[in-house]
Design a protein around this motif. Structure first.
Motif, PDB file in Angstrom:
ATOM      1  N   GLY A  16      44.139  -4.017  -9.781  1.00 40.94           N
ATOM      2  CA  GLY A  16      44.445  -2.611  -9.600  1.00 40.94           C
ATOM      3  C   GLY A  16      43.269  -1.731  -9.208  1.00 40.94           C
ATOM      4  O   GLY A  16      43.409  -0.524  -9.097  1.00 40.94           O
ATOM      5  N   ARG A  17      42.100  -2.341  -9.001  1.00 40.16           N
ATOM      6  CA  ARG A  17      40.905  -1.572  -8.649  1.00 40.16           C
ATOM      7  C   ARG A  17      40.468  -1.868  -7.225  1.00 40.16           C
ATOM      8  O   ARG A  17      40.403  -3.023  -6.814  1.00 40.16           O
ATOM      9  CB  ARG A  17      39.750  -1.922  -9.589  1.00 40.16           C
ATOM     10  N   ALA A  45      46.755   1.472  -5.375  1.00 38.10           N
ATOM     11  CA  ALA A  45      46.111   0.179  -5.653  1.00 38.10           C
ATOM     12  C   ALA A  45      46.377  -0.257  -7.089  1.00 38.10           C
ATOM     13  O   ALA A  45      46.329  -1.450  -7.391  1.00 38.10           O
ATOM     14  CB  ALA A  45      44.609   0.277  -5.399  1.00 38.10           C
ATOM     15  N   ARG A  46      46.678   0.697  -7.965  1.00 35.05           N
ATOM     16  CA  ARG A  46      46.965   0.355  -9.369  1.00 35.05           C
ATOM     17  C   ARG A  46      48.185  -0.551  -9.506  1.00 35.05           C
ATOM     18  O   ARG A  46      48.363  -1.193 -10.538  1.00 35.05           O
ATOM     19  CB  ARG A  46      47.158   1.623 -10.200  1.00 35.05           C
ATOM     20  N   ASP A  47      49.032  -0.591  -8.468  1.00 33.78           N
ATOM     21  CA  ASP A  47      50.225  -1.443  -8.492  1.00 33.78           C
ATOM     22  C   ASP A  47      49.936  -2.881  -8.063  1.00 33.78           C
ATOM     23  O   ASP A  47      50.826  -3.725  -8.091  1.00 33.78           O
ATOM     24  CB  ASP A  47      51.289  -0.876  -7.542  1.00 33.78           C
ATOM     25  N   LEU A  50      46.165  -8.271  -6.661  1.00 32.95           N
ATOM     26  CA  LEU A  50      45.181  -8.788  -5.725  1.00 32.95           C
ATOM     27  C   LEU A  50      45.554  -8.372  -4.311  1.00 32.95           C
ATOM     28  O   LEU A  50      46.709  -8.478  -3.918  1.00 32.95           O
ATOM     29  CB  LEU A  50      45.136 -10.322  -5.824  1.00 32.95           C
ATOM     30  N   GLY A  51      44.589  -7.879  -3.589  1.00 34.16           N
ATOM     31  CA  GLY A  51      44.772  -7.522  -2.186  1.00 34.16           C
ATOM     32  C   GLY A  51      43.689  -8.185  -1.366  1.00 34.16           C
ATOM     33  O   GLY A  51      42.502  -7.962  -1.618  1.00 34.16           O
ATOM     34  N   ILE A  52      44.075  -9.040  -0.431  1.00 31.99           N
ATOM     35  CA  ILE A  52      43.117  -9.816   0.361  1.00 31.99           C
ATOM     36  C   ILE A  52      43.244  -9.452   1.828  1.00 31.99           C
ATOM     37  O   ILE A  52      44.336  -9.476   2.394  1.00 31.99           O
ATOM     38  CB  ILE A  52      43.337 -11.324   0.165  1.00 31.99           C
ATOM     39  N   PRO A  64      51.484  -7.976  -5.994  1.00 27.07           N
ATOM     40  CA  PRO A  64      51.681  -6.911  -6.981  1.00 27.07           C
ATOM     41  C   PRO A  64      51.577  -7.393  -8.421  1.00 27.07           C
ATOM     42  O   PRO A  64      51.769  -8.567  -8.717  1.00 27.07           O
ATOM     43  CB  PRO A  64      53.099  -6.417  -6.684  1.00 27.07           C
ATOM     44  N   LEU A  65      51.263  -6.435  -9.293  1.00 28.32           N
ATOM     45  CA  LEU A  65      51.305  -6.708 -10.722  1.00 28.32           C
ATOM     46  C   LEU A  65      52.755  -6.938 -11.106  1.00 28.32           C
ATOM     47  O   LEU A  65      53.653  -6.314 -10.569  1.00 28.32           O
ATOM     48  CB  LEU A  65      50.764  -5.501 -11.508  1.00 28.32           C
TER      49      LEU A  65
END
Length: 66
Positions: A16-17, A45-47, A50-52, A64-65
């Protein structure tokens, strides 16, 4: 036999960061990231767990979380 090159993406979001240093290293900014998130149906982004980012294909894969 031809070897296919594989590229490991760059983490732009973890737990989320936003990873600011990685984001700027990729030549992107928070405005760009916010737009990519919005286009994929996320508010923040808190949702995202991991974002790659794949520079070669200019794609952002989001996990997503739960």
């Amino acid at each position: 036999i031809t070897a296919k090159s594989t590229h490991i993406g760059t983490e732009l979001i973890m737990d989320g960061r936003i990873m600011g240093e990685n984001l700027s290293r990729c030549g992107r900014d928070k405005k760009w990231l916010s737009e990519k998130l919005r286009l994929q149906g996320y508010d923040s982004a808190r949702d995202i767990l991991l974002g790659i980012y794949q520079k070669e294909t200019d794609t952002l894969s989001l996990y997503p979380l739960s």
